[in-house]
Design an enzyme around this catalytic site. Structure first.
Site, mmCIF file in Angstrom:
data_model
loop_
_atom_site.group_PDB
_atom_site.id
_atom_site.type_symbol
_atom_site.label_atom_id
_atom_site.label_comp_id
_atom_site.label_asym_id
_atom_site.label_seq_id
_atom_site.Cartn_x
_atom_site.Cartn_y
_atom_site.Cartn_z
ATOM 1 N N LEU A 151 41.467 42.061 35.159
ATOM 2 C CA LEU A 151 42.441 42.309 34.073
ATOM 3 C C LEU A 151 44.021 41.719 34.573
ATOM 4 O O LEU A 151 44.746 41.508 33.755
ATOM 5 C CB LEU A 151 42.688 43.800 33.593
ATOM 6 C CG LEU A 151 43.581 44.005 32.760
ATOM 7 C CD1 LEU A 151 43.235 43.497 31.285
ATOM 8 C CD2 LEU A 151 43.819 45.733 32.243
ATOM 9 N N TYR A 152 44.123 42.214 36.005
ATOM 10 C CA TYR A 152 45.429 41.573 36.391
ATOM 11 C C TYR A 152 45.720 40.349 36.361
ATOM 12 O O TYR A 152 46.567 39.702 35.806
ATOM 13 C CB TYR A 152 45.449 41.925 37.781
ATOM 14 C CG TYR A 152 46.913 41.322 38.606
ATOM 15 C CD1 TYR A 152 48.130 41.434 38.535
ATOM 16 C CD2 TYR A 152 46.422 40.272 39.542
ATOM 17 C CE1 TYR A 152 48.922 40.773 39.024
ATOM 18 C CE2 TYR A 152 47.357 39.529 40.462
ATOM 19 C CZ TYR A 152 48.881 39.926 39.979
ATOM 20 O OH TYR A 152 49.868 39.347 40.539
ATOM 21 N N ALA A 153 44.586 39.399 36.651
ATOM 22 C CA ALA A 153 44.753 37.959 36.419
ATOM 23 C C ALA A 153 44.822 37.782 34.841
ATOM 24 O O ALA A 153 45.494 36.523 34.407
ATOM 25 C CB ALA A 153 43.599 37.027 36.897
ATOM 26 N N THR A 155 46.405 39.279 32.552
ATOM 27 C CA THR A 155 47.712 39.543 31.834
ATOM 28 C C THR A 155 48.682 38.660 32.536
ATOM 29 O O THR A 155 49.572 38.292 31.770
ATOM 30 C CB THR A 155 48.133 40.990 32.614
ATOM 31 O OG1 THR A 155 48.315 41.237 33.784
ATOM 32 C CG2 THR A 155 47.414 42.093 31.994
ATOM 33 N N LYS A 156 48.261 37.882 33.868
ATOM 34 C CA LYS A 156 49.333 37.167 34.165
ATOM 35 C C LYS A 156 49.129 35.646 33.456
ATOM 36 O O LYS A 156 50.179 34.923 33.021
ATOM 37 C CB LYS A 156 49.276 36.941 35.753
ATOM 38 C CG LYS A 156 49.495 38.054 36.641
ATOM 39 C CD LYS A 156 50.875 38.627 36.118
ATOM 40 C CE LYS A 156 51.858 37.935 36.805
ATOM 41 N NZ LYS A 156 53.274 38.786 36.655
#
Length: 334
Positions: A151-153, A155-156
């Site tokens: 999810l981090y990737a 969002t970026k």
């Protein structure tokens, strides 16, 4: 010039703000001192810049759009360097809401503020994690990035797409920077280089994932900051602006994406060996399988950044690790 910098109590943001202030610029800082990791470390970073006459700090969350707009209205920055984010690949598996709130809603606040109070250039942080499990090396900016593994990737990558739409619709010049494994003094305690050093000095084993069969493009913080400021000095609309496949054949978006890495592949076991050599202590190693969401290799092509912004990373891992360990021993009185 007047720069608005988000995340000035964070690792990269603090180094960036300090460099700008030392160059004679004015810096408007925004940071909410999020407790994801040690707030005291963030306060100590802030101590490095808080008394500078050209620095103004707002302790505010980016998701508060009205407050962010008020800051833009009062200060009318020339350029914005948006580095605040909820970082970390693994934490996104535990607390996903923190990522959408900070990385998506927070970035939308910055874009809307740049739309309402136009700026010359918005530079924002992305990540090498957008490349997911791509196996073609080195990673290049035109590679497909449609399959993020965390999810981090995601969002970026969303930040990059959001910036693109605002660049096209409102002609906001934007540059996204895909950071590759940044390390150095004042670094984040959740990152491997920090944890390795801490555990080795405390006589505790270090976790080595994928049994050590990993490669990273480790990038020293001062090289990263040089790259950020070099990009800030460019005009995205003049650097081969993207021609869009729309009815208006003259339509362009003043939008750029760059990798910002060291342009070197370093084996994880070599990196650990460098830390051991600098510390003079051999690590106890706990070999583990690959962790969920991790990737085996990262390696940045920086040709585009070198061509457009004169970026040339110069710090070897041997020098960078030595500088970090010296800072760590001094800061924690080890």
């Amino acid at each position: 010039m007047k720069f608005l910098v988000t995340g000035t109590a964070g690792f990269i943001g603090n180094h960036t703000a300090l460099r700008l202030l030392n160059k004679g610029h004015e810096v408007i800082g925004i940071d909410d001192f999020n407790p994801y990791y040690s707030v005291s470390l963030k306060e100590d970073r802030n101590d490095r810049i808080k008394d500078h006459p050209n620095f103004t700090l707002y302790r505010e969350g980016l998701e508060n759009l009205e407050k962010i707009k008020e800051i833009f209205k009062e200060h009318r920055p020339d350029k914005v360097i948006h580095l605040a984010a909820q970082p970390g690949v693994r934490y996104s598996l535990i607390n996903p809401e923190a990522y959408t709130r900070s990385n998506v809603t927070g970035t939308l606040s910055i874009l809307e503020s740049c739309r309402t109070y136009p700026v010359e250039h918005l530079i924002y942080a992305s990540t090498s994690s957008v490349y997911g499990a791509n196996t073609k090396l080195p990673f290049e900016e035109n590679d497909a990035v449609d399959h993020p593994l965390t999810l981090y990737a995601a969002t970026k990558r969303a930040n990059e797409l959001m910036a693109h739409s605002y660049s096209y619709l409102f002609k906001i010049p934007t540059s996204g920077l895909r950071f590759f494994t940044v390390y150095g003094p004042w670094g984040r305690p959740d990152m491997a280089f920090f944890l390795f050093t801490k555990n080795i000095l405390e006589g505790k084993p270090i976790d080595v994932f994928n049994n050590g069969d990993m490669e990273r493009d480790f990038t020293y913080i001062e090289d990263i900051v040089s790259g950020i400021l070099n990009v800030a000095a460019t005009n995205p609309g003049e650097l081969n602006p993207e021609k869009l496949h729309v009815a208006d054949k003259s339509a362009v978006a003043p939008y750029q994406i760059y990798n910002i890495g060291n342009n070197k592949r370093v084996q994880l076991m070599h990196y650990i060996k460098v830390i051991e050599d600098v510390l003079g202590i051999e690590a106890q190693k706990n070999f583990l399988p690959m962790q969920n969401g991790d990737v085996q290799k990262t390696f940045a092509s920086v040709d585009k950044l070198e061509k457009n912004a004169g970026y040339r990373p110069s710090t070897s891992v041997e020098v960078g690790v030595k500088n970090f360990v010296e800072w760590y021993r001094n800061y924690y009185q080890v």
